[in-house]
Design an enzyme around this catalytic site. Structure first.
Site, PDB file in Angstrom:
ATOM      1  N   GLN A  71      -4.675  -4.962   6.881  1.00  0.00           N
ATOM      2  CA  GLN A  71      -5.730  -5.858   6.400  1.00  0.00           C
ATOM      3  C   GLN A  71      -5.791  -7.155   7.185  1.00  0.00           C
ATOM      4  O   GLN A  71      -6.861  -7.737   7.363  1.00  0.00           O
ATOM      5  CB  GLN A  71      -5.519  -6.187   4.913  1.00  0.00           C
ATOM      6  CG  GLN A  71      -5.684  -5.005   3.990  1.00  0.00           C
ATOM      7  CD  GLN A  71      -7.095  -4.424   4.004  1.00  0.00           C
ATOM      8  OE1 GLN A  71      -8.066  -5.101   4.343  1.00  0.00           O
ATOM      9  NE2 GLN A  71      -7.214  -3.168   3.644  1.00  0.00           N
ATOM     10  N   LYS A 119     -10.389  -1.045  10.543  1.00  0.00           N
ATOM     11  CA  LYS A 119     -10.540  -2.227   9.690  1.00  0.00           C
ATOM     12  C   LYS A 119     -10.797  -3.467  10.537  1.00  0.00           C
ATOM     13  O   LYS A 119     -10.835  -4.586  10.047  1.00  0.00           O
ATOM     14  CB  LYS A 119      -9.277  -2.420   8.848  1.00  0.00           C
ATOM     15  CG  LYS A 119      -9.047  -1.279   7.851  1.00  0.00           C
ATOM     16  CD  LYS A 119      -7.877  -1.571   6.966  1.00  0.00           C
ATOM     17  CE  LYS A 119      -7.333  -0.351   6.261  1.00  0.00           C
ATOM     18  NZ  LYS A 119      -8.177   0.161   5.192  1.00  0.00           N
ATOM     19  N   CYS A 141      -4.961   2.564  -3.489  1.00  0.00           N
ATOM     20  CA  CYS A 141      -3.704   3.081  -2.916  1.00  0.00           C
ATOM     21  C   CYS A 141      -2.575   2.062  -3.064  1.00  0.00           C
ATOM     22  O   CYS A 141      -1.727   1.925  -2.169  1.00  0.00           O
ATOM     23  CB  CYS A 141      -3.865   3.487  -1.454  1.00  0.00           C
ATOM     24  SG  CYS A 141      -5.107   4.746  -1.211  1.00  0.00           S
ATOM     25  N   HIS A 199       0.872  -1.182   0.000  1.00  0.00           N
ATOM     26  CA  HIS A 199       0.000   0.000   0.000  1.00  0.00           C
ATOM     27  C   HIS A 199       0.908   1.231   0.000  1.00  0.00           C
ATOM     28  O   HIS A 199       2.028   1.176   0.506  1.00  0.00           O
ATOM     29  CB  HIS A 199      -0.844  -0.050   1.282  1.00  0.00           C
ATOM     30  CG  HIS A 199      -1.887   1.008   1.412  1.00  0.00           C
ATOM     31  ND1 HIS A 199      -1.604   2.278   1.857  1.00  0.00           N
ATOM     32  CD2 HIS A 199      -3.220   0.982   1.179  1.00  0.00           C
ATOM     33  CE1 HIS A 199      -2.722   2.986   1.895  1.00  0.00           C
ATOM     34  NE2 HIS A 199      -3.721   2.226   1.481  1.00  0.00           N
ATOM     35  N   ASP A 236       3.036  -4.601   7.878  1.00  0.00           N
ATOM     36  CA  ASP A 236       1.821  -3.798   7.732  1.00  0.00           C
ATOM     37  C   ASP A 236       0.628  -4.750   7.882  1.00  0.00           C
ATOM     38  O   ASP A 236       0.300  -5.499   6.965  1.00  0.00           O
ATOM     39  CB  ASP A 236       1.840  -3.108   6.367  1.00  0.00           C
ATOM     40  CG  ASP A 236       0.516  -2.400   6.059  1.00  0.00           C
ATOM     41  OD1 ASP A 236      -0.437  -2.532   6.851  1.00  0.00           O
ATOM     42  OD2 ASP A 236       0.450  -1.731   5.021  1.00  0.00           O
TER      43      ASP A 236
HETATM   44  N1  C6P Z   1      -6.425   0.479   2.840  1.00  0.00           N
HETATM   45  C1  C6P Z   1      -8.302   0.143   1.343  1.00  0.00           C
HETATM   46  O1  C6P Z   1      -9.410   0.420   0.886  1.00  0.00           O
HETATM   47  P1  C6P Z   1      -5.009   3.706   7.215  1.00  0.00           P
HETATM   48  O2  C6P Z   1      -5.601   4.566   6.152  1.00  0.00           O
HETATM   49  O3  C6P Z   1      -3.805   4.351   7.855  1.00  0.00           O
HETATM   50  O4  C6P Z   1      -6.002   3.197   8.202  1.00  0.00           O
HETATM   51  O5  C6P Z   1      -4.492   2.379   6.475  1.00  0.00           O
HETATM   52  C2  C6P Z   1      -3.611   2.468   5.396  1.00  0.00           C
HETATM   53  C3  C6P Z   1      -3.376   1.108   4.815  1.00  0.00           C
HETATM   54  C4  C6P Z   1      -2.120   0.549   4.956  1.00  0.00           C
HETATM   55  N2  C6P Z   1      -1.856  -0.690   4.513  1.00  0.00           N
HETATM   56  C5  C6P Z   1      -2.788  -1.445   3.914  1.00  0.00           C
HETATM   57  C6  C6P Z   1      -2.452  -2.818   3.477  1.00  0.00           C
HETATM   58  C7  C6P Z   1      -4.079  -0.925   3.734  1.00  0.00           C
HETATM   59  O6  C6P Z   1      -4.990  -1.683   3.151  1.00  0.00           O
HETATM   60  C8  C6P Z   1      -4.373   0.391   4.178  1.00  0.00           C
HETATM   61  C9  C6P Z   1      -5.726   0.999   3.925  1.00  0.00           C
HETATM   62  C10 C6P Z   1      -7.760   0.926   2.514  1.00  0.00           C
HETATM   63  O7  C6P Z   1      -7.647  -0.791   0.887  1.00  0.00           O
HETATM   64  C11 C6P Z   1      -7.848   2.400   2.253  1.00  0.00           C
HETATM   65  S1  C6P Z   1      -6.766   2.933   0.962  1.00  0.00           S
END
Ligand code: C6P
Length: 405
Positions: free
Chosen positions: A202, A225, A363, A122, A199
């Site tokens: 997910q 999430k 993203c 991401h 990370d």
């Molecule tokens: N993915 C998606 O629709 P935040 O925004 O900080 O809570 O998470 C960022 C992020 C980082 N790593 C991974 C693997 C992610 O999937 C995400 C967030 C969302 O897939 C929003 S772009």
């Protein structure tokens, strides 16, 4: 016994109609819905306990502090940290990675060092490292993937050298659903002398994470999430590393003593929590983890596997559908393109049918570049989704094909 109706009943938002159709919420990778217990905990905090933490001597402040620190304990227990000092609340995954890149990076990275990430990261696990490389003269290396969306582990081994200072890897890809062999990656990276950041944005809602068993140096995730509130997440860091790292931000709560000449920083984890934190968010996060624990990962994994298999089989039979991401080890995500219909148009038509998916680059633009697509449509599943909702997805896809002729 897994009772989906009972679980669905805990999510008030799910029982509504969208454009006259029952809502099929299949955008859980973007954010999950919140159970009543989380909503109630946040509301109760504001109704009964609201005060600032760590500061007041009055009853409300004591209660707020106890609830906030209680949530930290719950998070620590959920991820099996060695102590609560390893649990740093952040705004989410993105801020947690920026914290490590900025603080650990500033103290440990110099020109010529290498940061190794993967092609399926991401943007949150790409850009902070690019910024660090720009600032220090370090070099960003990328582990390639195959057509199924799996890491090429031979290439990983080849790219991992004594120059590699940190490996940043996504536990479960948001764009592909791939679950990476993170324990193996940590072992190999440590053997080469590199630190590892995982990370878990997910993964953490879908599979059990034990940071001691993984032996990772940093694990990051977002509460939203995991059935929790937005604006709160966690950086779990190995205590010995956190202790050596300089603060990320300066301000209240992260200090022990301030004079104009010098500031003494607070103990862990407060050294990294400058300013009034998201108290209600942390409390909601704790409740969300209790909700997950109440179902249990055995049941969650079994159920979500069934649902993904059901959707994957339907996708295989669907005319003109190309799945993006077919890894052997995969969870909860069905990313695809449909011949002749742009994913954004698809998203809009599906919405008219009550089906919520995400369309776009998620993203993860390098993933789109690898598959040579501008975007994908992505249905992402959660513990409360049903086969009927998967049927609604495919009925809506048929409808989209009719509209586009
Ligand atoms: N993915 C998606 O629709 P935040 O925004 O900080 O809570 O998470 C960022 C992020 C980082 N790593 C991974 C693997 C992610 O999937 C995400 C967030 C969302 O897939 C929003 S772009």
């Amino acid at each position: 016994m897994f009772d989906i109706e009972k679980i669905r009943a805990e999510f008030p938002i799910l029982s509504q109609q969208i454009h006259g159709r029952p809502l099929a919420y299949l955008d859980n990778a973007a954010t999950t819905q919140k159970p009543q217990s989380v909503i109630d905990a946040v509301r109760r905090y504001y109704e009964e306990d609201n005060a600032n933490v760590h500061r007041g001597v009055h009853a409300l402040s004591e209660r707020a502090t106890a609830a906030y620190e209680g949530a930290r304990k719950t998070v620590g227990g959920f991820f099996n940290t060695r102590s609560v000092r390893e649990v740093v609340f952040t705004r989410g995954t993105t801020e947690a990675i920026n914290l490590v890149a900025s603080s650990w990076g500033r103290a440990n990275i110099k020109a010529g060092d290498e940061i190794l990430i993967t092609h399926m990261e991401h943007h949150s696990n790409i850009v902070p490292w690019q910024m660090l490389c720009e600032q220090t003269g370090a070099i960003l290396k990328v582990v390639p993937i195959n057509q199924a969306g799996e890491l090429l582990m031979d290439e990983f081994d080849a790219l991992l050298t004594e120059r590699t200072k940190l490996v940043g890897v996504v536990h479960m890809s948001n764009a592909l659903g791939t679950v990476n062999p993170v324990a193996d990656i940590v072992r190999r990276a440590h053997a080469a002398g590199a630190k590892v950041l995982i990370d878990g944005a997910q993964a953490a809602a879908h599979l059990p994470v034990d940071v001691q068993a993984l032996d990772c140096d940093f694990y990051v995730t977002s509460a939203h999430k995991m059935y929790g509130p937005t604006g709160i997440g966690v950086l779990i860091g190995r205590e010995s590393l956190l202790r050596e790292m300089p603060p990320y931000q300066g301000g209240g709560d992260m200090i022990r003593m301030v004079t104009f000449e010098k500031t003494e920083y607070n103990d862990l984890p407060y050294k990294f929590e400058a300013g009034t934190p998201h108290i209600a968010g942390a409390i909601g996060f704790g409740k969300a983890l209790e909700f997950i624990r109440g179902i249990g990962f055995d049941a969650i994994e079994k159920r979500e596997k069934e649902l993904l298999a059901y959707a994957t089989a339907k996708a295989a039979d669907f005319d003109g559908l190309t799945p993006i991401g077919t890894a052997e080890d995969k969870a909860c995500v069905l990313s695809f393109v449909l011949k002749g219909i742009h994913p954004h148009d698809l998203g809009t038509i599906l919405d008219r049918e009550g089906v919520a998916i995400r369309a776009g680059h998620h993203c993860a633009m390098p993933v789109m570049q690898f598959y040579k697509v501008p975007a994908t449509a992505r249905a992402s599943f959660s513990v409360y989704n049903s086969e009927a909702e998967v049927d609604a997805l495919f009925a809506a896809l048929t409808r989209a094909q009719e509209i586009f002729g």
